[in-house]
Design a protein around this motif. Sequence first.
Motif, mmCIF file in Angstrom:
data_model
loop_
_atom_site.group_PDB
_atom_site.id
_atom_site.type_symbol
_atom_site.label_atom_id
_atom_site.label_comp_id
_atom_site.label_asym_id
_atom_site.label_seq_id
_atom_site.Cartn_x
_atom_site.Cartn_y
_atom_site.Cartn_z
ATOM 1 N N PRO A 1 62.094 70.647 70.679
ATOM 2 C CA PRO A 1 61.195 69.601 71.160
ATOM 3 C C PRO A 1 61.207 68.331 70.384
ATOM 4 C CG PRO A 1 59.649 71.474 70.803
ATOM 5 C CD PRO A 1 61.211 71.641 69.860
ATOM 6 N N ALA A 2 61.856 67.295 71.310
ATOM 7 C CA ALA A 2 61.895 65.897 70.706
ATOM 8 C C ALA A 2 60.541 65.312 70.361
ATOM 9 C CB ALA A 2 62.962 64.975 71.389
ATOM 10 N N GLU A 3 59.594 65.522 71.093
ATOM 11 C CA GLU A 3 58.269 65.360 71.220
ATOM 12 C C GLU A 3 57.268 65.905 71.895
ATOM 13 O OE1 GLU A 3 56.051 62.588 69.611
ATOM 14 O OE2 GLU A 3 58.077 61.644 70.002
ATOM 15 N N ALA A 4 56.180 66.216 71.065
ATOM 16 C CA ALA A 4 55.121 67.089 71.785
ATOM 17 C C ALA A 4 53.761 66.575 71.827
ATOM 18 C CB ALA A 4 55.024 68.567 70.739
ATOM 19 N N PHE A 5 53.124 66.352 72.969
ATOM 20 C CA PHE A 5 51.751 65.817 73.335
ATOM 21 C C PHE A 5 50.925 67.100 73.289
ATOM 22 C CE2 PHE A 5 55.109 63.247 74.931
ATOM 23 C CZ PHE A 5 54.692 61.867 74.594
ATOM 24 N N GLN A 6 49.636 66.675 72.307
ATOM 25 C CA GLN A 6 48.569 67.705 72.450
ATOM 26 C C GLN A 6 47.587 67.315 73.187
ATOM 27 O OE1 GLN A 6 49.034 70.802 70.361
ATOM 28 N NE2 GLN A 6 46.994 71.489 71.472
ATOM 29 N N LYS B 1 61.032 50.273 84.933
ATOM 30 C CA LYS B 1 60.181 49.516 84.154
ATOM 31 C C LYS B 1 59.460 50.128 83.255
ATOM 32 C CE LYS B 1 60.718 45.690 87.674
ATOM 33 N NZ LYS B 1 59.942 44.548 88.387
ATOM 34 N N HIS B 2 59.167 51.323 83.494
ATOM 35 C CA HIS B 2 58.271 52.218 82.562
ATOM 36 C C HIS B 2 58.774 53.707 82.327
ATOM 37 C CE1 HIS B 2 56.421 55.018 85.648
ATOM 38 N NE2 HIS B 2 56.453 53.844 86.311
ATOM 39 N N SER B 3 58.533 54.343 81.180
ATOM 40 C CA SER B 3 58.747 55.507 81.182
ATOM 41 C C SER B 3 57.528 56.580 80.992
ATOM 42 C CB SER B 3 59.593 55.779 79.735
ATOM 43 O OG SER B 3 59.177 55.061 78.766
ATOM 44 N N LEU B 4 56.699 56.391 81.973
ATOM 45 C CA LEU B 4 55.270 57.147 81.912
ATOM 46 C C LEU B 4 55.342 58.649 82.446
ATOM 47 C CD1 LEU B 4 52.945 54.177 82.851
ATOM 48 C CD2 LEU B 4 53.741 55.026 80.577
ATOM 49 N N ILE B 5 54.937 59.457 81.811
ATOM 50 C CA ILE B 5 54.636 61.004 82.395
ATOM 51 C C ILE B 5 53.124 61.005 82.697
ATOM 52 C CG2 ILE B 5 54.958 63.286 81.885
ATOM 53 C CD1 ILE B 5 56.794 62.752 79.875
ATOM 54 N N ALA B 6 52.946 61.375 83.938
ATOM 55 C CA ALA B 6 51.446 61.433 84.283
ATOM 56 C C ALA B 6 51.086 62.933 84.051
ATOM 57 C CB ALA B 6 51.170 61.114 85.783
ATOM 58 N N VAL B 7 50.036 63.256 83.469
ATOM 59 C CA VAL B 7 49.678 64.590 83.026
ATOM 60 C C VAL B 7 48.199 64.902 83.722
ATOM 61 C CG1 VAL B 7 49.449 66.070 81.062
ATOM 62 C CG2 VAL B 7 50.899 64.407 80.935
ATOM 63 N N GLY B 8 48.348 65.914 84.040
ATOM 64 C CA GLY B 8 46.794 66.810 84.705
ATOM 65 C C GLY B 8 46.301 67.675 83.793
ATOM 66 N N SER C 1 57.223 55.399 73.244
ATOM 67 C CA SER C 1 56.142 55.248 71.951
ATOM 68 C C SER C 1 55.974 56.594 71.300
ATOM 69 C CB SER C 1 55.025 54.480 72.422
ATOM 70 O OG SER C 1 54.342 54.973 73.441
ATOM 71 N N GLY C 2 55.919 57.635 72.463
ATOM 72 C CA GLY C 2 55.879 58.880 72.101
ATOM 73 C C GLY C 2 54.138 59.332 71.815
#
Length: 376
Positions: free
Chosen positions: A134-139, A155-162, A175-176
Amino acid sequence: MLSFLTARQTGVDDPVRLRRAESTRRVLSLELNHDRDVERIHGNGINTIDIEVIEGRYMLSGGSDGVIVIYDLENNSKKPHYTCKAVCTVGRSSRYVHKFSVETVQWYPHDTGMFVSSSFDKTMKVWDTETLKPAEAFQFEGNVYCHHMSPIARKHSLIAVGTKDPKVQLCDLKSGSRIHILQGHRGEVLSVRWSPRYEHILATASTDSRVRVWDVRRASGSLFTLDQHNGDKSKASSESGTDDRMRLWNSATGENTLVNYGKVVNESRKGVKFTVSRGCSPEFVFVPCGSSVAMYGLHTGELVTMLRGHYNNVDCCEFHTDYQELYSGGKDCNILAWVPVLRQPDNEDEGAGSVKGGAQNAVNPAFEDAWSSDED
């Protein structure tokens, strides 16, 4: 098909119409391919699969066992019967493996060097494909049901999460960190999906029986809510839980188009992971239905066929645009390949490919002599 070729040759039709006609013909002839196996790696059901769009060669899968597998779909052996081998695996022995069920996997849309997975272990991980670390992990505070990256965003690098939380989370790859939340749902968010046309438009679905459409640039609430009754309030519109129905919406107005697909069975508390064809005319939608995959006309609701082959419930399916093929994964731990079978007329089946006297006939009967001599 000959009429399309003739029209294209004479310049009456453009290439798009011919391509759509052939794509449609191929999709309508989908059958289980008994000559193509996908290596069985998962020890539990397969929840999610994704095929990268750069080469159309590599497929991700995520299972209830927490395992992630990358497959090579190319036939390297050049033999009629072959197995799609696992290139690499994030297995139970890996220190980075998800602790619980993997619910969603997705390739980074612009590069196969990265992919993202989310799990019931309350994490979403951004993986380096080369190192499988993993290069990045979101908790998160609750189970993660789904995530999605925009296939077109520049124009953005957003990940939407449900997640189990009613708030939709927006995570920034650059930005991580989690940079924004979307508030409006009243239940768990089971599905999120960016628009394939407008990079700032996002659709989300929740156990509150609502689908909301957002412009993530706006600080206010959602743009509108997809309402099955088109504004007419009723008790049914406010009831929670699945109604075993699928609906087609006008994304510009938010109106229900009232296409009737009949009953679509969902035996789980999670969303049904269906897929839509691309490049056909008309388009088709493939929906897991028990141990089968139901194929409907997208705009008519007509049940075209049922694809049967799994031994247990199907949990996910993915359409391969390059070849008009379909892959499905289920609780039987199998991934099945459904491919176009373009049959020849019966009289042609007895032609050059027929076997006579134990050997293949090398000469097409159409080119054999048909005359007889007086001596015969």
